[in-house]
Design a protein around this motif. Sequence first.
Motif, PDB file in Angstrom:
ATOM      1  N   UNK A 372      -9.762  -9.243  -7.096  1.00 17.03           N
ATOM      2  CA  UNK A 372     -10.310  -9.598  -5.793  1.00 17.03           C
ATOM      3  C   UNK A 372     -10.989 -10.967  -5.776  1.00 17.03           C
ATOM      4  N   UNK A 373     -10.975 -11.670  -6.904  1.00 20.35           N
ATOM      5  CA  UNK A 373     -11.631 -12.969  -6.969  1.00 20.35           C
ATOM      6  C   UNK A 373     -10.877 -13.998  -6.119  1.00 20.35           C
ATOM      7  N   UNK A 374     -11.637 -14.943  -5.579  1.00 18.96           N
ATOM      8  CA  UNK A 374     -11.027 -16.010  -4.770  1.00 18.96           C
ATOM      9  C   UNK A 374     -10.007 -16.784  -5.593  1.00 18.96           C
ATOM     10  N   UNK A 375     -10.345 -17.073  -6.845  1.00 20.19           N
ATOM     11  CA  UNK A 375      -9.433 -17.828  -7.704  1.00 20.19           C
ATOM     12  C   UNK A 375      -8.123 -17.077  -7.921  1.00 20.19           C
ATOM     13  N   UNK A 376      -8.188 -15.752  -7.991  1.00 21.64           N
ATOM     14  CA  UNK A 376      -6.977 -14.953  -8.153  1.00 21.64           C
ATOM     15  C   UNK A 376      -6.065 -15.120  -6.951  1.00 21.64           C
ATOM     16  N   UNK A 377      -6.631 -15.031  -5.760  1.00 21.88           N
ATOM     17  CA  UNK A 377      -5.849 -15.220  -4.537  1.00 21.88           C
ATOM     18  C   UNK A 377      -5.226 -16.601  -4.486  1.00 21.88           C
ATOM     19  N   UNK A 378      -6.008 -17.616  -4.831  1.00 23.30           N
ATOM     20  CA  UNK A 378      -5.491 -18.989  -4.835  1.00 23.30           C
ATOM     21  C   UNK A 378      -4.351 -19.134  -5.837  1.00 23.30           C
ATOM     22  N   UNK A 379      -4.487 -18.531  -7.002  1.00 22.47           N
ATOM     23  CA  UNK A 379      -3.459 -18.646  -8.028  1.00 22.47           C
ATOM     24  C   UNK A 379      -2.158 -17.990  -7.587  1.00 22.47           C
ATOM     25  N   UNK A 380      -2.252 -16.811  -6.987  1.00 17.68           N
ATOM     26  CA  UNK A 380      -1.053 -16.118  -6.538  1.00 17.68           C
ATOM     27  C   UNK A 380      -0.348 -16.903  -5.430  1.00 17.68           C
ATOM     28  N   UNK A 381      -1.126 -17.501  -4.527  1.00 22.15           N
ATOM     29  CA  UNK A 381      -0.535 -18.325  -3.469  1.00 22.15           C
ATOM     30  C   UNK A 381       0.145 -19.555  -4.054  1.00 22.15           C
ATOM     31  N   UNK A 382      -0.501 -20.178  -5.020  1.00 26.20           N
ATOM     32  CA  UNK A 382       0.063 -21.373  -5.649  1.00 26.20           C
ATOM     33  C   UNK A 382       1.375 -21.042  -6.365  1.00 26.20           C
ATOM     34  N   UNK A 383       1.414 -19.901  -7.034  1.00 25.57           N
ATOM     35  CA  UNK A 383       2.635 -19.502  -7.731  1.00 25.57           C
ATOM     36  C   UNK A 383       3.793 -19.309  -6.770  1.00 25.57           C
ATOM     37  N   UNK A 384       3.531 -18.633  -5.666  1.00 25.05           N
ATOM     38  CA  UNK A 384       4.610 -18.374  -4.706  1.00 25.05           C
ATOM     39  C   UNK A 384       5.110 -19.675  -4.081  1.00 25.05           C
ATOM     40  N   UNK A 385       4.191 -20.611  -3.789  1.00 29.93           N
ATOM     41  CA  UNK A 385       4.596 -21.890  -3.220  1.00 29.93           C
ATOM     42  C   UNK A 385       5.431 -22.692  -4.216  1.00 29.93           C
ATOM     43  N   UNK A 386       5.056 -22.647  -5.480  1.00 24.41           N
ATOM     44  CA  UNK A 386       5.754 -23.447  -6.491  1.00 24.41           C
ATOM     45  C   UNK A 386       7.105 -22.856  -6.865  1.00 24.41           C
ATOM     46  N   UNK A 387       7.165 -21.546  -7.090  1.00 23.50           N
ATOM     47  CA  UNK A 387       8.392 -20.912  -7.562  1.00 23.50           C
ATOM     48  C   UNK A 387       9.305 -20.466  -6.420  1.00 23.50           C
ATOM     49  N   UNK A 388       8.755 -20.322  -5.208  1.00 19.37           N
ATOM     50  CA  UNK A 388       9.567 -19.893  -4.077  1.00 19.37           C
ATOM     51  C   UNK A 388       9.802 -18.398  -4.025  1.00 19.37           C
ATOM     52  N   UNK A 389       9.157 -17.634  -4.913  1.00 20.74           N
ATOM     53  CA  UNK A 389       9.252 -16.171  -4.914  1.00 20.74           C
ATOM     54  C   UNK A 389       7.863 -15.604  -5.175  1.00 20.74           C
ATOM     55  N   UNK A 390       7.652 -14.378  -4.718  1.00 16.56           N
ATOM     56  CA  UNK A 390       6.351 -13.744  -4.930  1.00 16.56           C
ATOM     57  C   UNK A 390       6.142 -13.453  -6.409  1.00 16.56           C
TER      58      UNK A 390
END
Length: 455
Positions: A372-390
């Motif tokens: 639930x950490x803010x950094x966790x949310x940011x990391x997951x969003x960054x991964x999806x934007x970079x790789x194009x998949x969830x």
Amino acid sequence: MASLAADEIRLRVERDWDRIQEVLREKIALQSVSARGITAEHMKRSAEFVAEELRKVGVDAKVAQASNEDGTAGAWEVIGSKIVDPAAPTVLLYAHHDVQPVPDKNEWNTDPFVATQIGDRLYGRGAADDGGGIAIHSGALKALGDDLKVNIKVFIEGEEEMGSPSFIPFIEAHRDEFDADVIIVADSGNWSADIPSLTTSLRGNTCVDVTVKALEHPVHSGQFGGPILDANTLAAMLVASMYDANGDLNVPGVLAEEPIGGLQRDLDEASVREDSGAVASYRFAGTGSLASRMWTKPSVTVIGFDAHPVEGSFNVIAPETTFRLSLRTAPNQRPEEAQEALAAFLVSHAPFGAEVSVERGENGMGWAMDPNAVATTDALEAMEEAFGVAPINKGEGGSIPFIPELQRIFPSAQVLVTGPEDPKANAHSPNESISLPGLKNNVITEALLLDKLGK
């Protein structure tokens, strides 16, 4: 300052791509095998190379030698910082510059210390573990340049492959240079080269040596066999008593957990069979998801057993034996608590009244991400934007002791475990490699993440 668009960061990484690859190629050639001596000159050269590469991307980096707890010389470490605004969040970037040994070069298809591209993978010792982590940090900082909105601290360790004996003394001596709001540990990996992951958990570890004694001295098996069982058989009964009919560990006080942050996708049984080399007839033990059995439920392995070799054996009932158990603990359980529960169980389940004694070994705490950490949310969003998949989050069944130690020393920091590896990386094995498309997306991910953390 507005956030950078993913397309802009991708363009910057593309422009820098040749340099990023060259950093990794030169790092592989340094042969920074810490097993040859963590204080040796080749390890110092490796640290100096990394420090120089970090200076090229704006980090005020330096090489410092750690000291072990007994005062002897420790590893060559790289520390540094880039402060953009004292009021901004601070992010600590971790990787390690030492690599595993190469016991037999003949097991490799390429020279392990000459970076060799085959298809879209780059082969070489340390390509993934953890030269890839160093390349990710270098590429992300270069991509952000003057647009960096967080303060950066860097720690590139020189003895991770040796168990980090001077890690804690070094951090304690340089606490101000490690204190951060977010810690990014780039020493793990992704679900695959094409699907990103945060590592959500690591199991802890504890060991015990168990001695089972039935007789004061050896006796002839023909004369006494029957009412008197040999110590090896009694030990086998004791080991078996830890499991239920399904093969689940059933020791009161040794806890189990479900995958941290939920399970997006279970492990593929066919892949696990192939990767582990399981014989076709073997049925996997335990119940529940494969992921939980390998990541967050406890497991016990007999890693040593004192028994007479088959060669030269004779008809004698063994009076006593000792075996060593390695217990992987659930991420959030204190290992000493699990160790005591295991010891109590073993003593209380002595077969046929045999004497059972337990000697406690070392403990290593597990770790669980805060989903639930803010950094966790940011990391997951960054991964999806970079790789194009969830992303598909994953745990690790093994232990990385320094991560819970970092969390212990800096309890308010949000820890993210990322990394350059994928299932084909062969870290610690012959033909280690890194996916170059995966590396590029990892660089983009970290740049996006640092940008988001600066908001």
